[in-house]
Design a protein around this motif. Structure first.
Motif, PDB file in Angstrom:
ATOM      1  N   LEU A   1       0.822  -1.211   0.000  1.00 14.82           N
ATOM      2  CA  LEU A   1       0.000   0.000   0.000  1.00 14.82           C
ATOM      3  C   LEU A   1       0.858   1.265   0.000  1.00 14.82           C
ATOM      4  O   LEU A   1       0.496   2.264  -0.618  1.00 14.82           O
ATOM      5  N   LYS A   2       1.984   1.230   0.681  1.00 13.22           N
ATOM      6  CA  LYS A   2       2.874   2.392   0.719  1.00 13.22           C
ATOM      7  C   LYS A   2       3.438   2.724  -0.663  1.00 13.22           C
ATOM      8  O   LYS A   2       3.816   3.860  -0.915  1.00 13.22           O
ATOM      9  N   GLN A   3       3.482   1.737  -1.560  1.00  9.21           N
ATOM     10  CA  GLN A   3       3.998   1.958  -2.906  1.00  9.21           C
ATOM     11  C   GLN A   3       2.950   2.581  -3.829  1.00  9.21           C
ATOM     12  O   GLN A   3       3.278   3.078  -4.898  1.00  9.21           O
ATOM     13  N   GLU A   4       1.690   2.554  -3.428  1.00 14.77           N
ATOM     14  CA  GLU A   4       0.604   3.091  -4.247  1.00 14.77           C
ATOM     15  C   GLU A   4       0.472   4.599  -4.043  1.00 14.77           C
ATOM     16  O   GLU A   4       0.865   5.130  -3.011  1.00 14.77           O
ATOM     17  N   ASP A   5      -0.097   5.263  -5.045  1.00 12.03           N
ATOM     18  CA  ASP A   5      -0.402   6.680  -4.906  1.00 12.03           C
ATOM     19  C   ASP A   5      -1.568   6.831  -3.937  1.00 12.03           C
ATOM     20  O   ASP A   5      -2.467   6.006  -3.901  1.00 12.03           O
ATOM     21  N   GLY A   6      -1.548   7.871  -3.162  1.00  9.29           N
ATOM     22  CA  GLY A   6      -2.632   8.123  -2.219  1.00  9.29           C
ATOM     23  C   GLY A   6      -2.155   8.996  -1.087  1.00  9.29           C
ATOM     24  O   GLY A   6      -0.993   9.367  -1.008  1.00  9.29           O
ATOM     25  N   LEU A   7      -3.063   9.296  -0.203  1.00 11.26           N
ATOM     26  CA  LEU A   7      -2.761  10.221   0.887  1.00 11.26           C
ATOM     27  C   LEU A   7      -2.079   9.578   2.077  1.00 11.26           C
ATOM     28  O   LEU A   7      -1.310  10.204   2.759  1.00 11.26           O
ATOM     29  N   GLY A   8      -2.388   8.367   2.376  1.00  5.37           N
ATOM     30  CA  GLY A   8      -1.806   7.739   3.549  1.00  5.37           C
ATOM     31  C   GLY A   8      -2.642   6.560   3.981  1.00  5.37           C
ATOM     32  O   GLY A   8      -3.708   6.283   3.429  1.00  5.37           O
ATOM     33  N   ILE A   9      -2.151   5.858   4.965  1.00  9.19           N
ATOM     34  CA  ILE A   9      -2.812   4.661   5.469  1.00  9.19           C
ATOM     35  C   ILE A   9      -3.193   4.922   6.911  1.00  9.19           C
ATOM     36  O   ILE A   9      -2.358   5.318   7.729  1.00  9.19           O
ATOM     37  N   TRP A  10      -4.444   4.698   7.231  1.00  8.71           N
ATOM     38  CA  TRP A  10      -4.958   4.916   8.573  1.00  8.71           C
ATOM     39  C   TRP A  10      -5.291   3.552   9.155  1.00  8.71           C
ATOM     40  O   TRP A  10      -6.101   2.827   8.590  1.00  8.71           O
ATOM     41  N   LEU A  11      -4.679   3.201  10.260  1.00  2.00           N
ATOM     42  CA  LEU A  11      -4.909   1.910  10.890  1.00  2.00           C
ATOM     43  C   LEU A  11      -5.985   2.031  11.958  1.00  2.00           C
ATOM     44  O   LEU A  11      -5.857   2.819  12.890  1.00  2.00           O
ATOM     45  N   CYS A  12      -7.038   1.287  11.792  1.00  2.00           N
ATOM     46  CA  CYS A  12      -8.073   1.184  12.816  1.00  2.00           C
ATOM     47  C   CYS A  12      -8.114  -0.282  13.202  1.00  2.00           C
ATOM     48  O   CYS A  12      -8.521  -1.127  12.402  1.00  2.00           O
ATOM     49  N   GLY A  13      -7.676  -0.579  14.369  1.00  2.00           N
ATOM     50  CA  GLY A  13      -7.635  -1.973  14.788  1.00  2.00           C
ATOM     51  C   GLY A  13      -7.128  -2.042  16.202  1.00  2.00           C
ATOM     52  O   GLY A  13      -6.958  -1.034  16.869  1.00  2.00           O
ATOM     53  N   GLY A  14      -6.862  -3.223  16.624  1.00  2.00           N
ATOM     54  CA  GLY A  14      -6.432  -3.429  17.996  1.00  2.00           C
ATOM     55  C   GLY A  14      -4.933  -3.512  18.148  1.00  2.00           C
ATOM     56  O   GLY A  14      -4.159  -3.315  17.201  1.00  2.00           O
ATOM     57  N   ALA A  15      -4.529  -3.808  19.352  1.00  2.00           N
ATOM     58  CA  ALA A  15      -3.116  -3.865  19.716  1.00  2.00           C
ATOM     59  C   ALA A  15      -2.370  -4.979  18.996  1.00  2.00           C
ATOM     60  O   ALA A  15      -1.185  -4.842  18.702  1.00  2.00           O
ATOM     61  N   ASP A  16      -3.043  -6.083  18.691  1.00  2.00           N
ATOM     62  CA  ASP A  16      -2.377  -7.179  17.987  1.00  2.00           C
ATOM     63  C   ASP A  16      -1.966  -6.737  16.586  1.00  2.00           C
ATOM     64  O   ASP A  16      -0.827  -6.943  16.162  1.00  2.00           O
ATOM     65  N   LEU A  17      -2.900  -6.139  15.846  1.00  2.00           N
ATOM     66  CA  LEU A  17      -2.596  -5.667  14.498  1.00  2.00           C
ATOM     67  C   LEU A  17      -1.543  -4.565  14.541  1.00  2.00           C
ATOM     68  O   LEU A  17      -0.585  -4.576  13.763  1.00  2.00           O
ATOM     69  N   ALA A  18      -1.683  -3.623  15.436  1.00  2.00           N
ATOM     70  CA  ALA A  18      -0.702  -2.537  15.558  1.00  2.00           C
ATOM     71  C   ALA A  18       0.680  -3.090  15.888  1.00  2.00           C
ATOM     72  O   ALA A  18       1.690  -2.611  15.368  1.00  2.00           O
ATOM     73  N   GLY A  19       0.744  -4.113  16.726  1.00  2.00           N
ATOM     74  CA  GLY A  19       2.022  -4.731  17.066  1.00  2.00           C
ATOM     75  C   GLY A  19       2.677  -5.378  15.860  1.00  2.00           C
ATOM     76  O   GLY A  19       3.891  -5.283  15.676  1.00  2.00           O
ATOM     77  N   GLN A  20       1.877  -6.014  15.013  1.00  2.00           N
ATOM     78  CA  GLN A  20       2.419  -6.634  13.800  1.00  2.00           C
ATOM     79  C   GLN A  20       2.929  -5.583  12.819  1.00  2.00           C
ATOM     80  O   GLN A  20       3.858  -5.840  12.056  1.00  2.00           O
ATOM     81  N   LEU A  21       2.316  -4.413  12.829  1.00  2.00           N
ATOM     82  CA  LEU A  21       2.663  -3.360  11.874  1.00  2.00           C
ATOM     83  C   LEU A  21       3.640  -2.321  12.420  1.00  2.00           C
ATOM     84  O   LEU A  21       4.051  -1.422  11.682  1.00  2.00           O
ATOM     85  N   LEU A  22       4.030  -2.428  13.664  1.00  2.00           N
ATOM     86  CA  LEU A  22       4.879  -1.406  14.287  1.00  2.00           C
ATOM     87  C   LEU A  22       6.102  -1.031  13.454  1.00  2.00           C
ATOM     88  O   LEU A  22       6.376   0.165  13.287  1.00  2.00           O
ATOM     89  N   PRO A  23       6.836  -1.973  12.870  1.00  6.50           N
ATOM     90  CA  PRO A  23       8.001  -1.559  12.063  1.00  6.50           C
ATOM     91  C   PRO A  23       7.631  -0.714  10.842  1.00  6.50           C
ATOM     92  O   PRO A  23       8.465   0.020  10.318  1.00  6.50           O
TER      93      PRO A  23
END
Length: 119
Positions: free
Chosen positions: A45-67
């Protein structure tokens, strides 16, 4: 949680991708459902054109995406509700962020924005 309440497209003005291990079909044509690895998807998704990525989810998903997270927008409310909810559930691996902005509202609510510190 929204789906059980009948809300199938909570952000209709945005592209919506739901990461799910149990949901195989989308409840709404405006919502994509995938079981793809979250970090792999984020990098794509970061390689695509657009404004940004907004994460709505819990601590498990955020932990997986932290890097992959470049900015944190943390909302705080003047309310104590027990032990609280973690922002990230992941192995201990400190990541540095720097304060970019803050706003205090009249009722005491606070929004703080942090950006990923350069390595």
């Amino acid at each position: 949680m929204g789906l059980s309440g009948g809300l199938t497209s909570p952000y209709a003005h945005l592209r919506q991708i739901v990461l799910s291990r149990s949901l195989t079909t989308s409840p709404d044509p405006a919502v994509e459902v995938t079981a793809e690895d979250p970090a792999t998807l984020m990098r794509k998704l970061k390689q695509e054109d657009g404004l940004g990525i907004w994460l709505c989810g819990g601590a498990d998903l955020a932990g997986q995406l932290l890097p992959e997270i470049d900015e944190l927008i943390v909302k705080q409310y003047p309310l104590v509700a027990g032990t609280g909810i973690p922002l990230f559930r992941a192995d201990f691996s400190p990541r540095a962020f720097r304060l970019a902005d803050s706003h205090v509202f009249e009722g005491g609510n606070l929004i703080v924005t942090y950006t990923k510190a350069s390595d």
